[in-house]
Design a protein around this motif. Structure first.
Motif, PDB file in Angstrom:
ATOM      1  N   GLU A   1       0.833  -1.214   0.000  1.00 58.52           N
ATOM      2  CA  GLU A   1       0.000   0.000   0.000  1.00 58.52           C
ATOM      3  C   GLU A   1       0.864   1.259   0.000  1.00 58.52           C
ATOM      4  O   GLU A   1       0.524   2.258  -0.639  1.00 58.52           O
ATOM      5  CB  GLU A   1      -0.897   0.033   1.237  1.00 58.52           C
TER       6      GLU A   1
ATOM      7  N   SER B   1      -5.364   4.037   7.955  1.00 57.50           N
ATOM      8  CA  SER B   1      -4.129   4.849   7.861  1.00 57.50           C
ATOM      9  C   SER B   1      -3.810   5.441   9.233  1.00 57.50           C
ATOM     10  O   SER B   1      -4.661   6.081   9.845  1.00 57.50           O
ATOM     11  CB  SER B   1      -4.324   6.025   6.892  1.00 57.50           C
TER      12      SER B   1
ATOM     13  N   LEU C   1      -6.708  15.945  -1.061  1.00 54.41           N
ATOM     14  CA  LEU C   1      -6.019  14.746  -1.547  1.00 54.41           C
ATOM     15  C   LEU C   1      -7.011  13.582  -1.511  1.00 54.41           C
ATOM     16  O   LEU C   1      -7.454  13.176  -0.435  1.00 54.41           O
ATOM     17  CB  LEU C   1      -4.806  14.433  -0.654  1.00 54.41           C
ATOM     18  N   TYR C   2      -7.350  13.052  -2.668  1.00 52.38           N
ATOM     19  CA  TYR C   2      -8.324  11.958  -2.739  1.00 52.38           C
ATOM     20  C   TYR C   2      -7.615  10.624  -2.637  1.00 52.38           C
ATOM     21  O   TYR C   2      -7.540   9.846  -3.589  1.00 52.38           O
ATOM     22  CB  TYR C   2      -9.149  12.087  -4.023  1.00 52.38           C
ATOM     23  N   HIS C   3      -7.081  10.361  -1.460  1.00 56.47           N
ATOM     24  CA  HIS C   3      -6.359   9.100  -1.245  1.00 56.47           C
ATOM     25  C   HIS C   3      -6.327   8.819   0.244  1.00 56.47           C
ATOM     26  O   HIS C   3      -6.229   9.752   1.045  1.00 56.47           O
ATOM     27  CB  HIS C   3      -4.930   9.212  -1.788  1.00 56.47           C
ATOM     28  N   GLY C   4      -6.398   7.551   0.638  1.00 51.18           N
ATOM     29  CA  GLY C   4      -6.305   7.211   2.056  1.00 51.18           C
ATOM     30  C   GLY C   4      -6.900   5.850   2.323  1.00 51.18           C
ATOM     31  O   GLY C   4      -7.620   5.301   1.473  1.00 51.18           O
ATOM     32  N   TYR C   5      -6.565   5.281   3.458  1.00 54.98           N
ATOM     33  CA  TYR C   5      -7.075   3.966   3.863  1.00 54.98           C
ATOM     34  C   TYR C   5      -7.772   4.114   5.211  1.00 54.98           C
ATOM     35  O   TYR C   5      -7.308   4.881   6.065  1.00 54.98           O
ATOM     36  CB  TYR C   5      -5.930   2.961   3.970  1.00 54.98           C
TER      37      TYR C   5
ATOM     38  N   ASP D   1       2.323   1.706  -3.426  1.00 55.32           N
ATOM     39  CA  ASP D   1       1.255   2.145  -4.323  1.00 55.32           C
ATOM     40  C   ASP D   1       0.960   3.630  -4.097  1.00 55.32           C
ATOM     41  O   ASP D   1       0.805   4.408  -5.046  1.00 55.32           O
ATOM     42  CB  ASP D   1       0.002   1.299  -4.053  1.00 55.32           C
ATOM     43  N   THR D   2       0.926   4.012  -2.830  1.00 59.48           N
ATOM     44  CA  THR D   2       0.733   5.424  -2.479  1.00 59.48           C
ATOM     45  C   THR D   2       1.850   6.281  -3.068  1.00 59.48           C
ATOM     46  O   THR D   2       1.598   7.357  -3.632  1.00 59.48           O
ATOM     47  CB  THR D   2       0.726   5.586  -0.937  1.00 59.48           C
TER      48      THR D   2
ATOM     49  N   TRP E   1       0.579  12.705  -8.913  1.00 66.21           N
ATOM     50  CA  TRP E   1      -0.036  13.971  -8.463  1.00 66.21           C
ATOM     51  C   TRP E   1       1.000  15.083  -8.467  1.00 66.21           C
ATOM     52  O   TRP E   1       0.752  16.186  -8.924  1.00 66.21           O
ATOM     53  CB  TRP E   1      -0.665  13.737  -7.090  1.00 66.21           C
TER      54      TRP E   1
ATOM     55  N   LYS F   1       1.196   6.900  -6.658  1.00 65.39           N
ATOM     56  CA  LYS F   1       0.100   7.851  -6.856  1.00 65.39           C
ATOM     57  C   LYS F   1       0.567   9.278  -6.576  1.00 65.39           C
ATOM     58  O   LYS F   1       0.227  10.212  -7.288  1.00 65.39           O
ATOM     59  CB  LYS F   1      -1.099   7.492  -5.953  1.00 65.39           C
TER      60      LYS F   1
END
Ligand SMILES: Cc1ncc(COP(=O)(O)O)c(C=O)c1O
Length: 459
Positions: free
Chosen positions: A121, A323, A316-320, A124-125, A132, A128
């Motif tokens: 992850e 997290s 920021l359109y990302h996250g778990y 992968d982050t 960006w 990404k």
């Protein structure tokens, strides 16, 4: 209790799909090992046998198993805040304390941190964020990622594509587009050795060649493990990384260091970048961050990348969901405090690392051993059918697995990495006496394998 174990083993055999395992072998031969307890550097199986885990689980349990101080810190966190998201501009004292701790122990140029749950992850982050970042620079076409053969960066669709181990690709039609692999600095297969700086420069040149082939205006980043674990324990010559850094800067390609294994001390420095002398734009951390007491990973950004992403760039359109989970955060902080208080990085650099190195180097005279390579507490033993020609054994012989199986008879777990390579990466808390037991068991394993192959070692 034995009946319970029997029942559990049957249920596992019938219903559990194990990662990196042969389902047929599980079905026909059952589990290789059912560990019922872990303590210090030991795993204890359901028959009461104790094994020294000389690979720290999966090169992750750096501070040793089953520590009371970790259990206390983790249970306290669960009692206080068992979960809280860090989405929507929120945090909690445990998650915030991890950020503070990372700021303290990472090199100054790592200024911003994003959290995930696994190495995959986090990598992968990282990719990404590369995309960006370049969009924010007005260069959205800089998306191509250059990785290396033999690399291991994870198992998501993207990170398995970055991984350069050929068997990981065909089942899933990988790699995906936009990823390519250059040669690994595996001096053994190129007829030279880990200290050969000219070879290091040559291997780094492959990066520049690939950037020019793809076009620097299309390449977003290069990713590499400072020293490899899974990929046959490849350790580059001294000048390799500074040269990689120079090439990345020259062509304005971001440099990602995957320090999932090497981060937090294994090299004998806090980060292997410090060992090899380079500064990554993006650093990926996972296993060593919490010694695998809880799944937590992080991506550290330098000011250039972190500043751009935290500037006027919108949401920021990302996250778990999990997290920077408070329990993971407290596990990571406590793990780092233990490494600091017990001076484990210094111990690896000054005592344990050199002792392991000299013990393993002594095995280079064994008829089966071509070379040993590594740094700190991350080492590989390269087996060979012929020391002069560096011939590999026929893969069907599984000589590395054979040696590992015999070392296991002597109560020590080492890892067969394929490519006639054995991995040795013991916990940071291994005692001198345990280190001797590890080395003795490896020597026993080599002798026993040599006999099994039909030759008695002539020593
Ligand atoms: C260097 C490196 N990067 C990434 C990963 C992937 O981590 P995870 O298995 O937590 O997804 C690994 C796992 O072994 C690794 O060794």
């Amino acid at each position: 209790m034995d009946n319970t174990y029997d029942r559990l083993v049957r249920s596992d055999r019938d219903h559990h799909i194990h990662p990196f395992s042969s389902p047929r072998r599980v079905r026909e031969e059952g589990l290789r090992r059912l560990t019922v307890r872990t303590e210090g550097v030991y795993q204890v199986d359901n028959h009461g046998n104790r094994y020294i885990d000389a690979v720290s689980g999966l090169a992750c349990v750096n501070i040793g198993y089953g520590r009371e101080d970790m259990a206390d810190a983790i249970s306290q966190a669960i009692r206080t805040i068992s979960f809280h998201p860090v989405f929507w501009e929120c945090s909690n004292p445990y998650s915030a304390a991890l950020v503070e701790k990372l700021n303290e122990v990472t090199p100054e140029y790592m200024t911003h941190f994003f959290f995930a749950n696994s190495g995959s992850e986090a990598n992968d982050t990282a990719i990404k964020l590369v995309r960006w970042f370049w969009k924010l620079q007005g260069k959205p076409e800089k998306k191509h990622i250059i990785s290396r053969e033999m690399a291991y960066h994870g198992m998501n669709l993207l990170t398995a594509s970055l991984t350069g181990l050929e068997p990981c690709h065909p089942q899933f039609d990988l790699p995906i587009a936009g990823v390519s692999h250059i040669m690994a600095p595996w001096s053994w297969v190129h007829g030279t050795h880990q200290q050969d700086e000219a070879f290091g420069r040559q291997a780094a040149q492959a990066l520049e060649d690939e950037i020019l082939r793809i076009g620097a205006d299309r390449v977003g980043a290069f990713i590499g493990e400072p020293t490899q674990a899974t990929g046959c324990g490849i350790s580059p010559p001294p000048g390799y990384w500074p040269e990689i850094e120079r090439i990345c800067r020259k062509h304005d390609v971001l440099l990602i260091a995957d320090e999932v294994v090497t981060g937090f001390g294994r090299s004998g420095e806090w980060f292997a970048q410090q060992y090899f002398g380079f500064e990554a734009d993006i650093t990926v951390m996972a296993k060593g961050l919490s010694s695998a007491y809880f799944p937590v990973s992080a991506v550290a950004l330098n000011q250039r990348v972190g500043g751009a992403i935290t500037g006027d760039s919108g949401e920021l359109y990302h996250g778990y969901t999990t997290s920077c989970h408070p329990v993971g955060a407290v596990a990571a902080v406590k793990n780092i405090e233990i490494i600091q208080q017990e001076r484990l990085v210094e111990r690896i650099r000054d005592e344990l690392g050199p002792a392991l190195e000299s013990g393993l180097k002594a095995l280079e005279s064994h008829p089966l051993v071509g070379e040993v390579r590594g740094i700190g507490l991350g080492w590989a033993i390269q087996l060979t059918a012929n020391k002069e020609t560096r011939e590999f054994f026929p893969p069907e012989l599984g000589v590395d697995a054979m040696v590992a199986a015999h070392a296991y008879e002597k109560g020590v777990i080492i890892r067969d990495l394929g490519g006639d390579t054995l991995g040795v990466s013991p916990p940071f808390v291994t005692t001198d006496e345990q280190l001797v037991q590890i080395l003795d068991a490896i020597e026993y394993g080599l002798d026993a394998a040599q006999r099994e192959l039909g030759g008695i070692p002539d020593r």
